[in-house]
Structures are given as C-alpha cells and as structure tokens.
Design an enzyme around this catalytic site. Structure first.
Site, PDB file in Angstrom:
ATOM      1  N   ARG A   1       0.785  -1.254   0.000  1.00 39.56           N
ATOM      2  CA  ARG A   1       0.000   0.000   0.000  1.00 39.56           C
ATOM      3  C   ARG A   1       0.807   1.289   0.000  1.00 39.56           C
ATOM      4  O   ARG A   1       0.234   2.365   0.159  1.00 39.56           O
ATOM      5  CB  ARG A   1      -0.971   0.031   1.191  1.00 39.56           C
ATOM      6  CG  ARG A   1      -1.915  -1.167   1.300  1.00 39.56           C
ATOM      7  CD  ARG A   1      -2.802  -1.301   0.096  1.00 39.56           C
ATOM      8  NE  ARG A   1      -3.849  -2.322   0.314  1.00 39.56           N
ATOM      9  CZ  ARG A   1      -4.405  -3.032  -0.642  1.00 39.56           C
ATOM     10  NH1 ARG A   1      -4.028  -2.863  -1.921  1.00 39.56           N
ATOM     11  NH2 ARG A   1      -5.332  -3.916  -0.381  1.00 39.56           N
TER      12      ARG A   1
ATOM     13  N   ASN B   1      -0.272  -1.984  -7.609  1.00 35.80           N
ATOM     14  CA  ASN B   1      -1.523  -1.186  -7.618  1.00 35.80           C
ATOM     15  C   ASN B   1      -1.546  -0.207  -6.439  1.00 35.80           C
ATOM     16  O   ASN B   1      -2.477  -0.171  -5.649  1.00 35.80           O
ATOM     17  CB  ASN B   1      -2.763  -2.082  -7.606  1.00 35.80           C
ATOM     18  CG  ASN B   1      -2.827  -3.017  -6.425  1.00 35.80           C
ATOM     19  OD1 ASN B   1      -1.809  -3.350  -5.829  1.00 35.80           O
ATOM     20  ND2 ASN B   1      -4.025  -3.447  -6.072  1.00 35.80           N
TER      21      ASN B   1
ATOM     22  N   ASP C   1      -2.000  -6.315 -11.444  1.00 37.85           N
ATOM     23  CA  ASP C   1      -2.827  -6.927 -10.389  1.00 37.85           C
ATOM     24  C   ASP C   1      -3.737  -5.945  -9.673  1.00 37.85           C
ATOM     25  O   ASP C   1      -3.375  -4.804  -9.403  1.00 37.85           O
ATOM     26  CB  ASP C   1      -1.977  -7.651  -9.352  1.00 37.85           C
ATOM     27  CG  ASP C   1      -2.872  -8.363  -8.348  1.00 37.85           C
ATOM     28  OD1 ASP C   1      -3.759  -9.103  -8.793  1.00 37.85           O
ATOM     29  OD2 ASP C   1      -2.728  -8.135  -7.135  1.00 37.85           O
TER      30      ASP C   1
ATOM     31  N   HIS D   1      -3.825 -11.157 -13.063  1.00 35.40           N
ATOM     32  CA  HIS D   1      -5.023 -11.257 -12.218  1.00 35.40           C
ATOM     33  C   HIS D   1      -6.127 -11.647 -13.189  1.00 35.40           C
ATOM     34  O   HIS D   1      -6.692 -10.799 -13.875  1.00 35.40           O
ATOM     35  CB  HIS D   1      -5.311  -9.914 -11.535  1.00 35.40           C
ATOM     36  CG  HIS D   1      -6.591  -9.910 -10.755  1.00 35.40           C
ATOM     37  ND1 HIS D   1      -6.637  -9.659  -9.409  1.00 35.40           N
ATOM     38  CD2 HIS D   1      -7.879 -10.147 -11.130  1.00 35.40           C
ATOM     39  CE1 HIS D   1      -7.908  -9.736  -8.991  1.00 35.40           C
ATOM     40  NE2 HIS D   1      -8.672 -10.022 -10.020  1.00 35.40           N
TER      41      HIS D   1
ATOM     42  N   HIS E   1      -2.989 -15.957  -7.778  1.00 36.48           N
ATOM     43  CA  HIS E   1      -4.131 -16.482  -7.007  1.00 36.48           C
ATOM     44  C   HIS E   1      -5.113 -17.313  -7.825  1.00 36.48           C
ATOM     45  O   HIS E   1      -6.300 -17.000  -7.904  1.00 36.48           O
ATOM     46  CB  HIS E   1      -4.857 -15.363  -6.255  1.00 36.48           C
ATOM     47  CG  HIS E   1      -5.060 -14.072  -7.015  1.00 36.48           C
ATOM     48  ND1 HIS E   1      -5.561 -14.018  -8.294  1.00 36.48           N
ATOM     49  CD2 HIS E   1      -4.829 -12.786  -6.663  1.00 36.48           C
ATOM     50  CE1 HIS E   1      -5.629 -12.763  -8.685  1.00 36.48           C
ATOM     51  NE2 HIS E   1      -5.183 -11.988  -7.716  1.00 36.48           N
TER      52      HIS E   1
ATOM     53  N   ASN F   1     -11.038 -10.933  -4.422  1.00 43.89           N
ATOM     54  CA  ASN F   1     -11.063 -11.220  -5.859  1.00 43.89           C
ATOM     55  C   ASN F   1      -9.763 -11.918  -6.249  1.00 43.89           C
ATOM     56  O   ASN F   1      -8.711 -11.373  -5.954  1.00 43.89           O
ATOM     57  CB  ASN F   1     -11.175  -9.933  -6.674  1.00 43.89           C
ATOM     58  CG  ASN F   1     -12.499  -9.230  -6.478  1.00 43.89           C
ATOM     59  OD1 ASN F   1     -13.465  -9.829  -6.026  1.00 43.89           O
ATOM     60  ND2 ASN F   1     -12.535  -7.948  -6.813  1.00 43.89           N
TER      61      ASN F   1
ATOM     62  N   ASP G   1      -1.437 -12.951  -1.381  1.00 49.39           N
ATOM     63  CA  ASP G   1      -2.265 -11.807  -1.789  1.00 49.39           C
ATOM     64  C   ASP G   1      -2.624 -10.969  -0.555  1.00 49.39           C
ATOM     65  O   ASP G   1      -3.757 -10.491  -0.419  1.00 49.39           O
ATOM     66  CB  ASP G   1      -3.528 -12.268  -2.532  1.00 49.39           C
ATOM     67  CG  ASP G   1      -4.266 -11.113  -3.194  1.00 49.39           C
ATOM     68  OD1 ASP G   1      -3.706 -10.005  -3.271  1.00 49.39           O
ATOM     69  OD2 ASP G   1      -5.420 -11.323  -3.625  1.00 49.39           O
TER      70      ASP G   1
ATOM     71  N   HIS H   1      -6.629  -3.636   4.508  1.00 50.67           N
ATOM     72  CA  HIS H   1      -7.590  -2.540   4.382  1.00 50.67           C
ATOM     73  C   HIS H   1      -7.887  -2.022   5.779  1.00 50.67           C
ATOM     74  O   HIS H   1      -8.048  -2.815   6.709  1.00 50.67           O
ATOM     75  CB  HIS H   1      -8.907  -3.029   3.748  1.00 50.67           C
ATOM     76  CG  HIS H   1      -8.779  -3.424   2.309  1.00 50.67           C
ATOM     77  ND1 HIS H   1      -8.567  -2.501   1.305  1.00 50.67           N
ATOM     78  CD2 HIS H   1      -8.827  -4.630   1.704  1.00 50.67           C
ATOM     79  CE1 HIS H   1      -8.502  -3.141   0.146  1.00 50.67           C
ATOM     80  NE2 HIS H   1      -8.646  -4.429   0.359  1.00 50.67           N
TER      81      HIS H   1
HETATM   82 ZN   LIG Z   1      -5.107  -9.939  -7.774  1.00 44.04          ZN
END
Ligand SMILES: [Zn+2]
Length: 437
Positions: free
Chosen positions: A67, A97, A155, A183, A236, A282, A309, A313
C-alpha cells in the site's frame, strides 16, 4: 579481535530442497559458513536456539500489497515487511496497484530504496504491464526491468485486452527472466459481482463472479504464451477449470507457473453466508470442489507456489456492507501456520511439499533464486533462513498482528506451528517470535 559477526543456529533440523537432516548452522558476515552437528559458538557469537525446530530457506511470498505509496494508513513497506518477517519471509514481491501505480522508473526506484532502508526483508516491486494499470498502453517494461523488476502485472485488475497482452508477451520475451503475472478475471464476466457465483450466491441473493471469468482469461493467455514463447504466471489461481488448463499447458511445454492462496486452499464461499466483508476477495473464495482441485494441483506440481495476496484494508474502508467492501484479506504473517495446521498436519501435503511451495518454488518464479533466496541451505550461500517451531500452538488475534490493518480471515483460529526466528542477510529480523526492529 575480528570485526566479523557470527550467528549460530543450534540444535535444529535443516529442511531444504536436498532433504532433511539434523544440523546446526553457522552464519558469518551474512553467509552460511558451516553446517554440522554440535558446532560450538565462537566468543561473541549470537546463539539462537533452534532445538526442536526446522531450519528452512527463508520463505518467499509472490503476492503482497504493501500500500505504499498512497495508502499508508492501511500498510507501509515497513509494517508489511515486519509482518512478512514474522511470517518467515526473507523476500516478497509487492504488487504495483499503489497510488501512484508502479508503472514508472522513479516510483519503482523509490519503493526499492524505501525497502532497503527498512531492511526487514527483500521487497521486490512488481511493475505494471500497462500505464496507469489502465489496460491499453504498455508501461516502460524495459526501464523497469533495468531496475531489477522481473514480475510484471496489473494486479488488482486483469489485462483484459488480448492484443495488449500479446504485445506485452512479445516485449517481455526480450527480457530474460521476465514474467507476466495475470489477475485473471474477465471484467465483463465479473461486473457487479461480489462473491463466487454458485449455490451460496444464489441463496444469499448476492451477484456472483463465475469461475469461467478466470478460466477463460487463463485459456486465452496460455494460448498467447504458447504463441509468443513468453513466460506467464497465474496469480491467485482459484478454480478447478484453471488448474486443469495450467496442467495441460505445462504438459505441452508452455512456460507457465501458478500460485494459489492459503484462503483458496482452505475456505469456501460458504464463509460469505454471514455477509462478513473480511471474506470478500477477488477472485472470490469458491466451492469445495475447487478447494479439492487446488490441493490436487499443488500436490502434482501444477501449482508452483502458495502466495498470500496479503491485502490490508483499514477498518474504515473494510467494515462496511458486504457489497460495498473492497476485496482482499491479510495473509503474510499467518500463511505458514495456516498451511502447517490445515494441510500438513492432516497429511494433505508433506512438510517438504509445503515448504517447497512457500520458499524455493516461488523464489524461482520471481528469479530470486539467483540472488540467494529459496536455498539450498549450503555453505557459501547468503543466509536467508527461517526457523520454524512446528509444535508451537497459538491463536490468531488480529490486534496482535504487525500489519497496520486487521482484516484477517483467520481471527480466532487455533494454529500449530510458528516462526521462531527469521534470518535475513545473516541478521535476525525475528528472534524468539518477536521482531528485532
Ligand atoms: Zn489480484
């Protein structure tokens, strides 16, 4: 007086790709210097008790979200690295990401430098396949590659456009060791969906994400990998159909690898019955038949790696109604213990198979084996090691995890097996179960 630093792991059993044997391990100046029974420590050496423990190569997690930059309230490179070290990792691949995304040399360089400064494990940024992860224009793969990036992925999102993916494969084949990690979820097929499409989604009245959203992308990408000769990695992997496709492609010599998460190996869509957003991710948790297929795929080598993964959060964003919650769950600190408890203890996997999927096999996927990760535990190799107490019992308490976030799906689980020490580049990052910094 010598300036060298010495560390002695005393009384353990070494387990690596070459087998298992009772042994002490002496580490001098970051390198494995001696392996043998009954080694005595030099004056001034740090002695770490490994009695009753396994000494394995450090674990390698191919998929974590730290993050940073952008969402440091949920996780930072430092907090994420600490969680990884507590989970036995000496190397992780962090997903691009972030905000901004890792699609640019300057941003990637800043993450590399930040991770070096923290020094709790080797944090390898994955680079974006496309600019802004927008799926249309290729990111500067060559520039990112020159910074050491080997894993490229958008991803969080799928590279949905087949022509873009083909172009990326063609480009990446010129970069030795580079791999495109997908992904795999067709955005058109998952649009509006919040959990696996099946009996439970129907019963709960929650729009679903069908398994075919994954398997159709995997099938397409395998065809493109075969055509271009490019390397492909399925992030994943979650359903039986995808596992069957990867198995068949491997048999045909396609350059493909795959990973699956502990949660997809253990939990099903039934966990969503209480609408607890912690179980939303996901690709979604699927059915028992998929769980069984993933386990079989891990055993027969179709799936190479267990990756978490790890997706932190904050409570503010995650503790909201199920359909509004962002997908993802914590994992890097608990993965080893979950695997030991739910797969090794009941005899689904041997200990050697489990550590292979958590250490040397993922190290190879990301090209980290050439940099001393994943073992073998041998004289002259960099000392990236994990010391596991396989008998230690503990209960997962989200408030005691090192992550800045609390969204663990394993809250309250009684686990057996815990990391006692983690040694990164010859120095303990975890000692007696506690982070050293
Ligand atoms: Zn992913």
């Amino acid at each position: 007086m010598s300036d060298s630093t010495e560390l002695l792991l005393a009384g353990g059993r070494v387990l690596d790709e070459t087998g298992e044997r009772t042994s002490d391990v002496r580490v001098v100046d970051g390198m494995i210097a001696e392996i043998g029974v009954g080694l005595s420590a030099s004056a001034g050496a740090t002695v770490l008790d490994a009695e009753g423990c396994l000494i394995t190569p450090g674990l390698v997690d191919l998929q974590v979200h730290f993050r940073e930059p952008g969402r440091e309230d949920a996780e930072t490179i430092e907090s994420g690295s600490r969680a990884a070290a507590l989970g036995g990792c000496t190397a992780v691949v962090c997903m691009p990401n972030t905000e901004p995304p890792l699609d640019d040399a300057a941003v990637v360089q800043s993450v590399i430098e930040r991770a070096r400064g923290v020094g709790l494990c080797d944090v390898r940024p994955a680079g974006c396949i496309t600019k802004g992860r927008a799926g249309s224009e290729l990111a500067p793969l060559g520039e990112l590659y020159d910074l050491g990036v080997r894993v490229f992925t958008d991803d969080g999102d799928c590279v949905a456009d087949a022509a873009v993916m083909r172009h990326a494969f063609e480009y990446a084949t010129a970069l030795p060791g580079a791999v495109l990690a997908q992904h795999a979820e067709d955005p058109a097929l998952v649009r509006g969906g919040h959990m696996h499409e099946g009996a439970w989604s129907a019963r709960l009245g929650v729009p679903g994400r069908p398994a075919e959203a994954e398997s159709t992308i995997v099938a397409r990408d395998l065809a493109l990998a075969q055509r271009t000769g490019g390397r492909y990695h399925v992030l994943h992997l979650s359903c039986a159909q995808s596992a069957a496709l990867v198995r068949a492609a491997k048999a045909q010599g396609v350059r493909v690898t795959a990973e699956c998460t502990p949660q997809h190996l253990v939990l099903t869509d039934e966990t969503c019955a209480g609408f607890d957003p912690v179980f939303k991710m996901n690709p979604p948790l699927r059915e028992q038949a998929d769980v069984d297929a993933l386990r079989a795929a891990l055993i027969d080598g179709t799936i190479d790696a267990i990756a978490t993964d790890h997706a932190p959060h904050t409570a503010e964003t995650k503790d909201v109604p199920f359909e509004e919650a962002p997908p993802g769950m914590l994992g890097v600190e608990t993965a080893l213990a979950v695997v030991l408890t739910t797969l090794v203890e009941p005899g689904v996997l041997t200990l050697a198979q489990a550590i292979a999927a958590l250490s040397w096999q993922p190290a190879r996927v990301a090209g980290l084996d050439g940099e001393g990760h994943g073992g073998p535990v041998a004289v002259g190799r960099p000392a990236h090691l994990c010391v596991i107490d396989p008998a230690q019992r503990w209960v997962v308490d989200g408030t005691r995890l090192a992550s800045r976030s609390r969204n663990t799906p394993w809250e309250g689980w009684k686990l057996t097996g815990k990391v006692r020490h983690t040694i990164y580049a010859g120095s303990p990052t975890v000692r007696d179960g506690e982070p050293t910094r």
